[in-house]
Design an enzyme around this catalytic site. Sequence first.
Site, PDB file in Angstrom:
ATOM      1  N   HIS A 174       0.083  -2.481   5.406  1.00  0.00           N
ATOM      2  CA  HIS A 174       0.489  -3.138   4.161  1.00  0.00           C
ATOM      3  C   HIS A 174       0.756  -2.101   3.076  1.00  0.00           C
ATOM      4  O   HIS A 174       0.209  -1.001   3.125  1.00  0.00           O
ATOM      5  CB  HIS A 174      -0.638  -4.047   3.641  1.00  0.00           C
ATOM      6  CG  HIS A 174      -0.853  -5.290   4.422  1.00  0.00           C
ATOM      7  ND1 HIS A 174      -2.087  -5.646   4.922  1.00  0.00           N
ATOM      8  CD2 HIS A 174      -0.009  -6.285   4.772  1.00  0.00           C
ATOM      9  CE1 HIS A 174      -1.982  -6.808   5.549  1.00  0.00           C
ATOM     10  NE2 HIS A 174      -0.734  -7.221   5.471  1.00  0.00           N
ATOM     11  N   CYS A 259      -8.672  -6.021   0.513  1.00  0.00           N
ATOM     12  CA  CYS A 259      -8.284  -7.233   1.251  1.00  0.00           C
ATOM     13  C   CYS A 259      -9.423  -8.210   1.483  1.00  0.00           C
ATOM     14  O   CYS A 259      -9.190  -9.337   1.894  1.00  0.00           O
ATOM     15  CB  CYS A 259      -7.626  -6.864   2.568  1.00  0.00           C
ATOM     16  SG  CYS A 259      -8.635  -5.800   3.562  1.00  0.00           S
TER      17      CYS A 259
END
Length: 265
Positions: A174, A259
């Site tokens: 990501h 996250c």
Amino acid sequence: LARSAASRAGMRTLALVRLPSSNLAEGELTHLERTPIDAELADTQWEKYVAALEAEGFTTVEVPAADGFADSVFVEDAVVILDNTAVLTSPGAESRRGEIEGVAAAIPGLDLGMDVETIELPGTLDGGDVLKVGRTVYVGRGGRTNAEGIRQFRAIAIARGFEVVAVPVSRVLHLKSAVTALPDGTVIGYAPLVERPELFTRFLAVPEETGAAVVVLSPDTVLMAASAPLSAALIEDLGYRVVTVDISEFEKLEGCVTCLSVRIR
Ligand code: CIR
């Protein structure tokens, strides 16, 4: 009572978290080889992560667990908060699409009167690809987030007064595996993994891959992984207080400090 500067200033500091699924060890892997996960240690690390947020003045809200969804603990990927709008995402990994329902159901319960928007297939977008720096939102285009997902997200964000900058991501899972931002807006990252550092207004290289991830806890405090002591020292040298947590079991699944929660101010 530990209260952060943010809560003293009266800012709303909620954080969504989600209990690790019992099949956590089966989470998706893209750039790492699979290594054994100690599920009990993962649960302990998760509890300490949640405790660290609470010690800094966050009120944590548990999204009901999504048992059977191995990666559901990485709740940041399921929803992006833009002011008073919750953008439900469209995960790029098929195994993660069932995570959204429970997160969607939890939003009204926050009692914040949030607007809800959704990214729809064939658009895909993971929250881990979205980095907010002031009114600029950087969105990583890579393995999980596609051009159509960015197109939908851009329309939602621009309508709310944000500027959207798309950034290519291919060396990491990501965008936020490669870069995050300090409270003053400086984007930090591990240079070998950042394709286009010139896209960021101010970029500072950190010496460790996991040192690229910080969670802003208040204007002067950040949360970092214990696996990045040199990067933590560098950030302390810049005048920030650094709180560290060991998240080794989540790092084995390509997760980082950002996250494991969604911060809502
Ligand atoms: C995945 O591949 O989707 C998970 N194993 C890790 C997700 C980490 N999320 C993030 O960095 N935002």
